[in-house]
Design an enzyme around this catalytic site. Structure first.
Site, mmCIF file in Angstrom:
data_model
loop_
_atom_site.group_PDB
_atom_site.id
_atom_site.type_symbol
_atom_site.label_atom_id
_atom_site.label_comp_id
_atom_site.label_asym_id
_atom_site.label_seq_id
_atom_site.Cartn_x
_atom_site.Cartn_y
_atom_site.Cartn_z
ATOM 1 N N LYS A 118 -32.761 2.013 9.539
ATOM 2 C CA LYS A 118 -32.861 0.561 9.720
ATOM 3 C C LYS A 118 -33.787 -0.010 8.651
ATOM 4 O O LYS A 118 -34.907 0.471 8.473
ATOM 5 C CB LYS A 118 -33.414 0.248 11.116
ATOM 6 N N ASP A 140 -31.732 -5.130 9.553
ATOM 7 C CA ASP A 140 -32.265 -5.905 10.684
ATOM 8 C C ASP A 140 -33.053 -7.104 10.173
ATOM 9 O O ASP A 140 -34.275 -7.055 10.058
ATOM 10 C CB ASP A 140 -33.163 -4.950 11.497
ATOM 11 N N ASP A 152 -31.306 -19.733 11.922
ATOM 12 C CA ASP A 152 -31.305 -20.942 11.085
ATOM 13 C C ASP A 152 -30.121 -21.814 11.513
ATOM 14 O O ASP A 152 -29.447 -21.493 12.495
ATOM 15 C CB ASP A 152 -31.210 -20.527 9.598
ATOM 16 N N THR A 180 -38.898 -6.557 22.220
ATOM 17 C CA THR A 180 -39.544 -5.642 23.178
ATOM 18 C C THR A 180 -41.069 -5.737 23.116
ATOM 19 O O THR A 180 -41.766 -5.170 23.951
ATOM 20 C CB THR A 180 -39.097 -4.185 22.928
ATOM 21 N N ARG A 196 -42.359 4.494 15.195
ATOM 22 C CA ARG A 196 -43.692 5.091 15.124
ATOM 23 C C ARG A 196 -43.811 6.475 15.754
ATOM 24 O O ARG A 196 -44.487 7.344 15.168
ATOM 25 C CB ARG A 196 -44.735 4.109 15.668
HETATM 26 O O1 C5P Z 1 -40.662 2.585 17.550
HETATM 27 P P1 C5P Z 1 -41.301 1.390 16.894
HETATM 28 O O2 C5P Z 1 -41.997 0.482 17.853
HETATM 29 O O3 C5P Z 1 -42.152 1.760 15.715
HETATM 30 O O4 C5P Z 1 -40.045 0.562 16.311
HETATM 31 C C1 C5P Z 1 -40.268 -0.698 15.839
HETATM 32 C C2 C5P Z 1 -39.015 -1.223 15.219
HETATM 33 O O5 C5P Z 1 -38.137 -1.757 16.215
HETATM 34 C C3 C5P Z 1 -39.326 -2.343 14.253
HETATM 35 O O6 C5P Z 1 -38.526 -2.117 13.093
HETATM 36 C C4 C5P Z 1 -38.894 -3.588 14.965
HETATM 37 O O7 C5P Z 1 -38.405 -4.575 14.090
HETATM 38 C C5 C5P Z 1 -37.769 -3.081 15.835
HETATM 39 N N1 C5P Z 1 -37.445 -3.952 16.950
HETATM 40 C C6 C5P Z 1 -38.261 -4.129 18.055
HETATM 41 N N2 C5P Z 1 -37.885 -4.962 19.079
HETATM 42 C C7 C5P Z 1 -36.752 -5.593 19.021
HETATM 43 C C8 C5P Z 1 -35.920 -5.450 17.888
HETATM 44 C C9 C5P Z 1 -36.300 -4.599 16.886
HETATM 45 O O8 C5P Z 1 -39.327 -3.534 18.129
HETATM 46 N N3 C5P Z 1 -36.357 -6.319 20.042
#
Ligand code: C5P
Length: 242
Positions: free
Chosen positions: A35, A63, A68, A119, A216
């Site tokens: 991603k 992503d 807009d 999230t 992470r």
């Molecule tokens: O696992 P981790 O928290 O590091 O993943 C974070 C990734 O998930 C980021 O790239 C973030 O943009 C993406 N993301 C998110 N919540 C969303 C959509 C995407 O955390 N609703």
């Protein structure tokens, strides 16, 4: 046939092309998709997509979470589709017209996902943002409302938390994709971070998630390859049960 590792989407949330290269090299055989988010795309643009394609056979999820006016979103989506990526995103907190424009711009070549509620957003965030009581007392109601807009506009699915995937599948059918970030395996070692509505790989699979965005816990592990393999093993066991 979709293998356990194909469920894993690894976000290249890094600052340099060198770091991105490092993780692509390490994880190409252990994840289904990479991603690319705003961090890397703003810095390197389409070059980074080209780099992934040259180094790996994994899919690409761009992503950019567009938001807009419909005409701009449509044209931006046409440009994204021209890059040949598999999946991309648009926020679904705006009008149905914006989502329809995104789908039209993708011309059926790139799967468009609606981002429901990030999230990292909690109940108190929703309350502070001024939403009605019914939404902050239960975020899943807001997720469902936004997912319905995405479904009606022709999106391929939504991004939601693993906790909400089951509700999405039950409401919109198994072909409507649920892509779930906020994955925190029981073994992950990190401190509590910005993710709020989290789940383990096994419960995301149990809830019907089609793809797990997991950053992470893999990136910051002492051994990212083992962390990806452990995640795939957990997914595999969950798939054999559910
Ligand atoms: O696992 P981790 O928290 O590091 O993943 C974070 C990734 O998930 C980021 O790239 C973030 O943009 C993406 N993301 C998110 N919540 C969303 C959509 C995407 O955390 N609703």
């Amino acid at each position: 046939m979709k293998r356990a590792k194909d469920y894993i989407i690894f976000p290249l949330d890094v600052q340099s092309a060198g770091d991105a290269k490092h993780y692509i090299g390490l994880l190409s055989n252990h994840v289904g998709m990479f991603k690319v988010g705003l961090e890397l795309f703003i810095r390197y643009g389409p070059q980074v997509i080209k780099m992934i394609r040259e180094m790996s056979e994994a899919g690409i999820f761009l992503d950019l979470k567009l938001h807009d006016i419909p005409a701009t979103v449509r044209r931006a989506m046409e440009s994204i589709t021209g890059l040949g990526v598999n999946i991309t995103t648009v926020h679904c907190g705006e009008t149905p017209e914006m989502l329809k424009a995104a789908v039209a711009g993708s011309a059926g070549k790139t799967a468009v996902l609606g981002v429901t509620v990030l999230t990292s957003v909690s109940v108190s965030d929703i309350k502070k943002a001024g939403f009605e009581n019914q939404y902050y007392s239960d975020i899943s109601k807001l997720v469902l409302k936004r997912a319905e807009t995405a479904k009606d506009a022709g999106c391929a699915g939504v991004v939601c938390s693993g906790l909400e995937a089951k509700m999405i599948k039950n409401s919109f059918g198994k072909d409507f994709l649920a892509v779930t970030p906020g994955i925190r395996p029981a073994w992950s070692v990190g401190e509590k971070d910005d993710q709020q509505r989290v789940t383990t790989p096994a419960s995301a699979i149990k809830n019907g998630s089609d793809y797990l965005v997991i950053g992470r816990p893999i990136r910051d592990a002492k051994d990212p390859v083992s962390a990806a393999v452990m995640t795939a093993d957990e997914i595999e066991s969950a798939l054999s049960v559910y």
